[in-house]
Design a protein around this motif. Structure first.
Motif, mmCIF file in Angstrom:
data_model
loop_
_atom_site.group_PDB
_atom_site.id
_atom_site.type_symbol
_atom_site.label_atom_id
_atom_site.label_comp_id
_atom_site.label_asym_id
_atom_site.label_seq_id
_atom_site.Cartn_x
_atom_site.Cartn_y
_atom_site.Cartn_z
ATOM 1 N N TYR A 67 8.831 2.012 28.686
ATOM 2 C CA TYR A 67 9.282 3.292 29.249
ATOM 3 C C TYR A 67 9.428 3.248 30.773
ATOM 4 C CZ TYR A 67 4.672 4.718 31.010
ATOM 5 O OH TYR A 67 3.504 4.807 31.718
ATOM 6 N N LYS A 68 8.892 2.207 31.401
ATOM 7 C CA LYS A 68 9.029 2.084 32.861
ATOM 8 C C LYS A 68 10.418 1.558 33.244
ATOM 9 C CE LYS A 68 4.391 2.617 34.010
ATOM 10 N NZ LYS A 68 3.804 3.504 35.027
ATOM 11 N N ARG A 69 11.154 1.061 32.272
ATOM 12 C CA ARG A 69 12.579 0.715 32.381
ATOM 13 C C ARG A 69 12.946 -0.205 33.549
ATOM 14 N NH1 ARG A 69 16.359 5.806 31.556
ATOM 15 N NH2 ARG A 69 15.141 6.594 33.299
ATOM 16 N N THR A 122 1.278 6.459 40.206
ATOM 17 C CA THR A 122 0.520 6.584 41.443
ATOM 18 C C THR A 122 0.968 5.593 42.510
ATOM 19 O OG1 THR A 122 -1.155 5.140 40.480
ATOM 20 C CG2 THR A 122 -1.621 7.502 40.455
ATOM 21 N N SER A 123 1.671 4.527 42.114
ATOM 22 C CA SER A 123 2.002 3.520 43.130
ATOM 23 C C SER A 123 2.910 4.116 44.201
ATOM 24 C CB SER A 123 2.634 2.287 42.491
ATOM 25 O OG SER A 123 3.760 2.642 41.735
ATOM 26 N N GLY A 124 3.785 5.061 43.804
ATOM 27 C CA GLY A 124 4.654 5.699 44.788
ATOM 28 C C GLY A 124 3.865 6.446 45.850
ATOM 29 N N MET A 125 2.717 7.021 45.454
ATOM 30 C CA MET A 125 1.882 7.730 46.443
ATOM 31 C C MET A 125 1.345 6.748 47.474
ATOM 32 S SD MET A 125 -0.424 9.900 43.754
ATOM 33 C CE MET A 125 0.299 10.873 42.429
ATOM 34 N N LYS A 126 1.009 5.535 46.997
ATOM 35 C CA LYS A 126 0.479 4.514 47.918
ATOM 36 C C LYS A 126 1.565 4.101 48.904
ATOM 37 C CE LYS A 126 -2.073 2.794 43.914
ATOM 38 N NZ LYS A 126 -2.013 1.768 42.835
ATOM 39 N N ALA A 127 2.808 3.975 48.405
ATOM 40 C CA ALA A 127 3.910 3.576 49.278
ATOM 41 C C ALA A 127 4.177 4.661 50.321
ATOM 42 C CB ALA A 127 5.158 3.308 48.445
#
Ligand SMILES: *Cc1c(COP(=O)(O)O)cnc(C)c1O
Length: 722
Positions: free
Chosen positions: A515-517, A607-612
């Motif tokens: 689903y992460k495509r 959550t990785s986008g928040m880290k970026a």
């Protein structure tokens, strides 16, 4: 008041043993090594790295192993260096001082902490007992609990082999291998009882007794208690229960859940901890509240009444918006593993099975951990606003009398631990602009307002510095990854020339679940290659592990990998192997754009986008998970880019549409904005977007804000009932 922390003496003893190995002036290093607090103390990792940078890297940034393995001559040299010793002593004093402050018992009584249960914890790369977002979130939450001095203990499993490591072969196919987590080389200590012997508890699995011992890891002020069945007196199969994270065998997985939930509560009890709140992070721990009722039942209380009492102090967070992610088990499977449980709880198997069924009155229907968790918790939540909605409609059948929006599942949107994920250049810049103690106020929007006044050139300089670090990392990693894979030397060399620190770097890194495509990146090869072409090229860095049994995901990686000989791919696309926290840090801090392409609505949060974002990266994502509530504008300036988040049963059509939207955003918006520079070479509009993103998103998507939200829930549960 200070929270009781059984095992503290065992832990100190283990640290003292390590201290005895080093010159006495360096003894504080051993104490530092035995509490992961160093890992989020600004600059503390340099204290260890500087001892022997090469060994530090080889140890996997594990200070215990470093101190065990570094030649004594190097330690003697260090001990003779007055400035270095002073730095170590000062750091130890500062951390010891912080850790000795009393806990804040305004909401949670210090003598009755919150017990947080999770099957995985991503505290640090040197303790590989996590697979991805769920574990890293748990680690971030534990660190935030330490920062806030919340009376809090964590309960998990000590996987002797952890999660698998990844290696690709020359065809791009993933191979898995496992490395032993040797407790002798980790900052862990076996908890002993009053008799000085290792404390153990018993859990009956498959009808027979399995002994469980407890390791303690210190994460700031929070002790993590990790359960382990690797004991010689256990049968071979039983010793395997805690060998690996997310084993393939369903029976073994159920056995893990029994050890985590039932064993976890028993271990807390054996250590004298009576939690005020039991927080189950995902369904794996859903058996814990059942064990809570055991003493009441033994004292004569009826099972149902005792369960109602346990329910009031149980909180459940669900993370899975995919039906397949919510494992269901046949009655026979459950009966085999949990054979002894009903008698222990003064009830019968049918009652227990019914608690886990979507339709309790349909005997024979499979039972699942999520329905069980929802039933045995007094308060339940999803992990983003949209996931809350999805979870309410998904689990509405549990409440046939309620409309979907009345289903009692709230949401608390995830957040990430800023001191863990923000790189030093960014932190230093903010230190200069946000005022004294800003990190403690990081969840207050007002803290971030001064970002708007940071000179554009300064913010851009930090972005370029972090990108340059990433490019150096990618060059080094791809050369060794390619050689280790068995690629020809010329091909490995091309990655050394690869990645220009002045060109944009776009990142995509996460578990490679369908689903992460990931496939959207290569679905139109001509367009994708077009973006890499000379002129204003895009550079792409990818990382992620496919589940060992997910053959489709492995084949997909392989098919993308076949593009390696196409023009510019060897120079501008890098796959970083063995994605974990150590790989995530340079990626999230260095990428200019962070991609997330989930199939909506299957991303619970992400959550990785928040880290970026907190590193000045810009997020480009499908409007799903956290991004559905985060994307927006400030004074007309967007805080990132969005791809439509509507559901579409025609997956192929949706994929084609989203791939096209992605391509158009990259070609027509992202690349031109990146290159639209003023006379100083600063992309002014881009920097405006960075500012909008930092100001709007950083205060909201931090672990501190998330934990404050959970504390509200805990407080509600602790209110005396009317
Ligand atoms: C943050 C993180 C994740 C979660 O990534 P998502 O964006 O939620 O998919 C996974 N793995 C590691 C190592 C991480 O640090």
């Amino acid at each position: 008041m200070t929270t009781p922390r059984p095992g503290a003496a065992d832990h100190t003893r283990a640290a003292d043993l390590l201290a005895a190995r080093v010159p006495s002036t360096l003894a504080p290093l051993a104490r530092l090594a035995f509490n992961y607090r160093w890992s989020w103390w600004a600059g503390a990792d340099a204290v260890f790295r500087d001892i022997d940078p090469h060994r530090w890297e080889r140890s996997g940034a594990n200070p215990v192993r470093l101190l065990q393995e570094v030649p004594f001559s190097a330690l003697e040299r260090l001990a003779a260096d007055e400035a270095a010793v002073r730095r170590i002593v000062d750091l130890d004093l500062a951390i010891t001082h912080e850790l000795s402050q009393p806990d804040d018992d305004a909401v949670i009584p210090a003598d009755r902490p919150v017990a947080f249960f999770c099957a995985e914890y991503g505290v640090h790369s040197s303790l590989p007992i996590y697979s991805g977002g769920l574990g890293v979130l748990a680690g971030d939450l534990v660190k935030a609990a330490s920062d806030l001095r919340l009376p809090f203990v964590g309960v998990g499993l000590f996987y002797r082999q952890g999660y698998f490591r990844q290696r690709l072969d020359t065809t791009g196919y993933q191979h898995e291998y496992w490395i032993e987590n040797d407790p002798q080389r980790l900052p862990v200590a076996l908890v002993t009882g009053d008799d000085g012997e290792p404390l153990t508890v018993e859990v009956r699995v498959w009808g027979r007794p399995v002994r469980v011992q407890v390791w303690r890891v210190d994460v700031g002020t929070v002790p993590l208690y990790l359960l382990d069945t690797e004991l010689p007196e256990n049968e071979r199969i039983d010793r395997w229960i805690t060998a690996r994270l997310y084993v393939g065998d369903r029976q073994l997985r159920l056995a893990q859940y029994a050890v985590l939930g039932l064993g976890g509560i028993r271990a807390l009890r054996a250590m004298g901890i009576e939690p005020s709140i039991v927080h189950m992070n995902e369904g794996h721990a859903a058996l814990a509240p059942l064990e809570l009722v055991a003493p009441g039942v033994a004292g004569g209380t009826d099972f149902t009444d005792a369960l109602a009492g346990a329910r009031r102090r149980t909180v459940f967070t669900t993370h899975t918006p995919v039906a397949a992610g919510n494992e269901m088990y046949d009655p026979a499977e459950i009966t085999r593993v949990l054979y002894a449980l009903p008698k222990h709880l003064g009830t019968d198997m049918e009652t227990l099975l019914a608690l886990g069924r979507v339709h309790p009155d349909q005997a024979g229907e499979p039972s699942g951990l999520t329905p069980l968790g929802l039933r045995v918790a007094g308060s339940s939540n999803g992990v983003s606003r949209r996931h809350g909605e999805v979870a309410r409609s998904m689990w509405q059948p549990l409440h046939p009398e309620l409309a979907p929006d009345e289903v009692p599942i709230a949401h608390i949107t995830n957040g990430v631990h800023q001191p863990t994920w923000m790189a030093d250049p960014m932190r230093r810049l903010l230190d200069a602009h946000l005022g004294e103690g800003w990190e403690r106020r990081a969840d207050d929007p007002a803290t971030w307002e001064p970002v708007l006044d940071i000179p554009d050139a300064d913010l851009w300089a930090v972005r370029c510095e972090q990108r340059t670090h990433l490019v150096e990392y990618i060059r080094a990693r791809t050369v060794s990854d390619r050689l280790a894979r068995g690629e020809p030397l010329e091909y490995a060399e091309r990655s050394h020339l690869a990645f220009n620190p002045d060109d944009i770097v776009v990142g995509f890194a996460r578990r490679l679940a369908a689903y992460k495509r990931l496939h959207l990146l290569g679905s139109d090869t001509v367009q994708s290659l077009d973006l890499l072409a000379e002129g204003r090229p895009l550079q792409l860095v990818i990382a992620g592990k496919a589940h060992p049994q997910d053959e489709d995901a492995k084949r997909l990686m392989q098919s993308l990998y076949r593009l390696k000989s196409a023009p510019n791919v060897a120079e501008r696309v890098a796959f970083i192997e063995d994605y974990g926290m150590a790989q995530a840090r340079p990626l999230v801090s260095g990428c200019d754009v962070w991609l997330n392409l989930p199939r909506p609505p299957l991303e619970a949060s992400g959550t990785s986008g928040m880290k970026a974002v907190m590193n000045g990266g810009l997020h480009l994502s499908v409007l799903d998970g956290w991004w559905a509530e985060a994307y927006g504008h400030r004074d007309g300036v967007p805080n990132g880019w969005a791809i439509d988040g509507g559901e579409d049963p025609d997956h192929a059509a949706q994929d084609a549409r989203h791939a096209q939207q992605l391509y158009e955003l990259l070609a027509s918006d992202v690349l031109p904005l990146f290159h639209q520079r003023d006379e100083r070479g600063v992309p002014v509009r881009w920097v405006q977007m960075m500012k909008a993103s930092l100001v709007m998103l950083c205060p909201r998507f931090t672990a501190a804000r998330m934990l404050h939200d959970y504390v509200q829930v805990y407080a509600g549960a602790l209110e005396p009932s009317a």
